[in-house]
Scaffold this active site. Structure first.
Site, PDB file in Angstrom:
ATOM      1  N   CYS A 155      46.004  39.865  36.135  1.00 29.92           N
ATOM      2  CA  CYS A 155      45.389  40.527  34.991  1.00 29.92           C
ATOM      3  C   CYS A 155      46.417  40.720  33.872  1.00 29.92           C
ATOM      4  CB  CYS A 155      44.738  41.836  35.406  1.00 29.92           C
ATOM      5  SG  CYS A 155      43.747  42.589  34.089  1.00 29.92           S
TER       6      CYS A 155
ATOM      7  N   ASP B 260      33.772  36.243  35.373  1.00 31.52           N
ATOM      8  CA  ASP B 260      34.617  37.299  34.816  1.00 31.52           C
ATOM      9  C   ASP B 260      34.122  37.631  33.409  1.00 31.52           C
ATOM     10  OD1 ASP B 260      36.645  38.854  33.688  1.00 31.52           O
ATOM     11  OD2 ASP B 260      38.232  37.785  34.754  1.00 31.52           O
TER      12      ASP B 260
ATOM     13  N   HIS C  31      36.443  39.217  37.844  1.00 33.71           N
ATOM     14  CA  HIS C  31      37.784  39.695  37.545  1.00 33.71           C
ATOM     15  C   HIS C  31      38.327  40.490  38.745  1.00 33.71           C
ATOM     16  CE1 HIS C  31      40.960  40.397  34.614  1.00 33.71           C
ATOM     17  NE2 HIS C  31      41.090  41.604  35.122  1.00 33.71           N
TER      18      HIS C  31
END
Length: 231
Positions: free
Chosen positions: A122, A170, A201
């Site tokens: 991330c 995502d 995600h």
């Protein structure tokens, strides 16, 4: 087996911060892997990942990226944790984070065989991309790197091999952004972009509701193969 402890890292501007260092249970010199956190800090998930990669033969360092705002952050994967992580990230310029990661690479160099790659998740996935543009690592693995589509002007500065993992569902990284990343690296044989069906995600994290065991397993296998090829 892996052994782990915290070390001090000297920042370029004179400050000092910590990093979680996991080492393989082997006397032979091993390659280094810089493991870059999500917005949730060097929490139990990040430490688990560091230990796992150490068991695969890497000297792994997970530096405290948030230390300039708050030290030793460990947040949970809930709305409160996400909100606090975003607040902390906003307090530190990305360029400052990259400078601190370069200092972490220097600290890791002293503890491995000198060959170092980076892997991040991330926020850390974007920071791997930024770090690769500085040329201080031999290669980078980016898991769902949020915001890379906004800094594609740095792609031309990246000459080292890169491996990107994205989730097909995502919502924070739409497929239009993934395709923009693909276009930015078009024709680059040392760059691979993988998209995982039904993966959201954070699909690699077994502490999140978005965990996808099948996608995580495949991405890990690909990551290990990539790392061993560049180190």
């Amino acid at each position: 087996m892996a052994r782990a402890h915290y070390i001090d890292i000297q920042a370029a501007d004179g400050g000092q911060y910590e990093g979680y260092l996991a080492t393989p249970d082997s006397p032979a010199p091993a390659p280094g892997l810089l493991l870059i956190q999500e917005i949730f800090g060097v929490n139990s998930h990040i430490r688990d990942l560091a230990d796992a990669y150490a068991r695969q033969g890497f000297v792994v360092l997970a530096p405290d990226v948030f230390w300039r705002a708050e030290r030793n952050v460990e947040l949970g994967y809930d709305p409160a944790g996400g909100k606090r992580g975003m607040e902390l990230r906003a307090q530190i310029a990305p360029e400052q984070m990259v400078a601190d990661l370069q200092a972490a690479v220097a600290a890791l160099t002293e503890r491995c065989n000198g060959n170092i790659a980076a892997i991040g998740y991330c926020m850390g996935g974007q920071l791997v991309y930024r770090l690769a543009a500085t040329g201080v690592i031999a290669g980078g693995v980016s898991y769902y790197g949020a915001g890379i589509g906004k800094i594609l002007d740095q792609a031309d500065r990246i000459t080292v091999p890169m491996l990107f993992h994205f989730g097909a569902i995502d919502k924070g990284i739409p497929q239009t952004e993934v395709e923009a990343v693909r276009a930015a690296f078009a024709g680059r044989e040392n760059v691979t972009i993988n998209v995982y069906e039904n993966a959201d995600h954070g699909f690699n994290c077994d502490q999140r509701g978005s965990y996808n065991a099948e996608a995580a397993k495949l991405a890990r296998e690909r990551s290990l193969s990539f790392l061993r090829s560049v180190l």
